[in-house]
Design a protein around this motif. Structure first.
Motif, mmCIF file in Angstrom:
data_model
loop_
_atom_site.group_PDB
_atom_site.id
_atom_site.type_symbol
_atom_site.label_atom_id
_atom_site.label_comp_id
_atom_site.label_asym_id
_atom_site.label_seq_id
_atom_site.Cartn_x
_atom_site.Cartn_y
_atom_site.Cartn_z
ATOM 1 N N LYS A 95 46.725 -19.749 54.880
ATOM 2 C CA LYS A 95 46.397 -18.325 54.842
ATOM 3 C C LYS A 95 46.337 -17.751 56.251
ATOM 4 C CE LYS A 95 43.089 -14.893 53.265
ATOM 5 N NZ LYS A 95 41.836 -14.612 52.533
ATOM 6 N N ARG A 96 45.717 -18.467 57.180
ATOM 7 C CA ARG A 96 45.654 -17.967 58.555
ATOM 8 C C ARG A 96 47.049 -17.807 59.144
ATOM 9 N NH1 ARG A 96 41.001 -21.428 58.636
ATOM 10 N NH2 ARG A 96 42.242 -23.179 59.453
ATOM 11 N N GLN A 97 47.924 -18.751 58.847
ATOM 12 C CA GLN A 97 49.304 -18.644 59.328
ATOM 13 C C GLN A 97 50.000 -17.422 58.742
ATOM 14 O OE1 GLN A 97 51.059 -22.408 58.240
ATOM 15 N NE2 GLN A 97 50.070 -23.536 59.907
ATOM 16 N N GLU A 98 49.764 -17.156 57.459
ATOM 17 C CA GLU A 98 50.401 -16.008 56.810
ATOM 18 C C GLU A 98 49.864 -14.699 57.371
ATOM 19 O OE1 GLU A 98 52.979 -14.111 53.945
ATOM 20 O OE2 GLU A 98 52.908 -15.994 55.074
ATOM 21 N N LEU A 118 52.068 -11.770 59.235
ATOM 22 C CA LEU A 118 52.062 -10.348 58.893
ATOM 23 C C LEU A 118 51.696 -9.498 60.105
ATOM 24 C CD1 LEU A 118 50.358 -10.446 55.375
ATOM 25 C CD2 LEU A 118 52.787 -10.280 55.915
ATOM 26 N N ARG A 119 50.750 -9.973 60.890
ATOM 27 C CA ARG A 119 50.370 -9.224 62.095
ATOM 28 C C ARG A 119 51.527 -9.146 63.075
ATOM 29 N NH1 ARG A 119 44.295 -11.839 62.804
ATOM 30 N NH2 ARG A 119 43.200 -10.348 61.455
ATOM 31 N N LEU A 162 47.189 -1.562 57.448
ATOM 32 C CA LEU A 162 48.545 -1.987 57.141
ATOM 33 C C LEU A 162 48.558 -3.306 56.380
ATOM 34 C CD1 LEU A 162 50.327 -1.046 60.474
ATOM 35 C CD2 LEU A 162 50.671 0.010 58.255
ATOM 36 N N LEU A 163 47.640 -4.195 56.719
ATOM 37 C CA LEU A 163 47.558 -5.463 55.996
ATOM 38 C C LEU A 163 47.221 -5.254 54.530
ATOM 39 C CD1 LEU A 163 45.740 -7.794 58.548
ATOM 40 C CD2 LEU A 163 48.047 -8.098 57.641
#
Length: 448
Positions: A108-111, A115-116, A136-137
């Motif tokens: 999840k942190r990687q995803e 996105l950022r 935006l997220l």
């Protein structure tokens, strides 16, 4: 190996990648396959195909790690489609192993970081305007952005619901894309004809009609999922006698991963022989994009007829039940794409109007950009002229400064004297370039 567990919820894949499965045709074997029992060793499940979702990698990585947890895997086997959609399966996340939860947190942190990065790239493209990253997220509904660090039950629930919804809309979106493709192809053909003279246009139209007739001149297309169609696969792909056709054996042969279901990939592989009757990549009259649309139509039709619980999988019971229907033995003729146009005349008219409007908008934009370009060039010319004037004024000032900094040389009463600006003339000795100071002037001899 166990079935691709997530296929209950996420089984719809883009048609254009399923061509990878054409090689699933079996090699003929000399044994009596009508007596084949369930294989003791199941074939290894093929790697999952890209779903086409923009978060496909994240989805598949989450699936892969959840499948490694025995508790979650067992719960998934015993959970039906509706319970999955309602979020009951997501609650089982609380009971998976710590090592799986830790890996899900990392995914999840990687995803979130991915996105950022995408948002930052968009910000740079749009001129560096300030953006609210959190807002935006929130546009990405497949995860909980309020907690970017750990993967929780809400994350799994959102992922399941988003993927299910997005994949359910895939076929509809794919049909719309194909319709636009066909209309654009026809539009370009008409535009090409308009640029030809009368004789060339006549030849081109004749060639077009010849290609259409050649494409339509193919062997009979069996109704997808019918007895005739499956018997042809049984004979041509499986190398078996059509008179020995057995539905149960056929199912086992084409459940290639041995999970007890024929999924959409395995189903679409059954239509290859029918499609080869109509399409060849080496023939001018055959369009491979149309072939993939035909494959999609066939798969949709069979699923609508056979998949009674709408889980996008065909179980053995569903398959055997379908073979008892009248439609299986006495099907209607199959209406191919050339018999069922992708668009109506009204849709084509609307499409061309939209293209004309888009072209008009582009032309107007080009006019505006040209005016802006001319205005910028005019302003540049003004700046160049001002720069030249300024340069000229600077040069003039340098000349004046130089003249003032150097004393004028005069000849007075036969003597050379220097006249400083605004001062008194100073005598200069012959051969000397500098005047004598006033204190030494009285010592000079008088000239006769």
């Amino acid at each position: 190996m166990h079935r691709m567990l997530w296929s209950k919820a996420f089984c719809r894949y883009p048609v254009f990648v399923l061509s990878l499965w054409f090689c699933l045709e079996a090699v003929p074997i000399a044994v009596d396959k009508t007596k084949v029992e369930t294989p003791e060793q199941k074939l290894e499940a093929p790697q999952s195909v890209d779903t086409g979702l923009h978060y496909d990698r994240y989805l598949r990585e989450v699936i892969d790690f959840l499948e490694k947890d025995q508790h979650f895997r067992e719960k998934l086997h015993n959970t039906d489609m509706e319970d999955i959609k309602q979020g009951k399966l997501a609650k089982e996340l609380d009971f998976v192993g710590h090592h799986v939860r830790t890996k899900l947190d990392e995914l999840k942190r990687q995803e979130v970081n991915r996105l950022r990065t995408l948002i930052k790239a968009k910000q740079d493209v749009e001129g560096g305007h300030e953006m609210n990253h959190k807002a935006l997220l929130m546009q990405f509904e497949y995860m909980n952005h309020m907690n970017p660090h750990t993967f929780e039950v809400e994350d799994l629930d959102k992922l399941i619901k988003s993927a299910t919804s997005d994949l359910e809309n895939y076929d509809k979106d794919r049909h719309e894309e194909f319709k636009r493709y066909e209309m654009m192809k026809e539009h370009k053909r008409k535009e090409h004809l308009m640029n030809l003279d009368e004789e060339q246009r006549k030849d081109e139209e004749q060639h077009y009609e010849e290609l259409r007739k050649k494409h339509a001149n193919h062997p009979k297309i069996n109704h997808p999922g019918s007895q005739d169609q499956l018997k042809e696969v049984w004979k041509e792909s499986d190398g078996l006698d059509p008179d020995d056709f057995d539905p149960k054996t056929f199912f086992k042969l084409h459940d290639t991963n041995g999970d007890g279901y024929i999924d959409q990939q395995e189903l679409e592989a059954l239509f290859t022989k029918e499609l080869e009757k109509m399409y060849s990549p080496n023939l001018e009259e055959d369009d491979m994009t149309e072939m993939e649309e035909e494959r999609l139509r066939m798969r949709e039709h069979v699923m609508n007829e056979v998949d009674t619980n709408k889980d996008r999988l065909v179980s053995l019971d569903e398959f055997l039940m379908s073979t008892n229907k009248k439609e299986f033995q006495e099907p209607d003729s199959w209406e191919t794409l050339e018999q069922a146009p992708a668009y109506t005349d009204e849709e084509m008219k609307l499409f061309e109007e939209q293209l004309a409007q888009e072209e008009s908008n582009l032309n107007q934009k080009n006019v505006e950009l040209q005016k802006q370009k001319e205005e910028l060039e005019r302003q540049q010319e003004q700046l160049n002229a001002q720069k030249a004037e300024l340069q000229q004024a600077v040069e003039q000032m340098q000349i004046i400064k130089f003249e003032k900094a150097n004393a004028a040389i005069e000849v007075k009463d036969g003597a050379t004297v220097a006249v400083p600006p605004g001062g008194q003339a100073l005598p200069v000795l012959p051969g000397d370039s500098q005047p004598l100071p006033p204190s030494h002037q009285q010592d000079l001899p008088a000239h006769s």
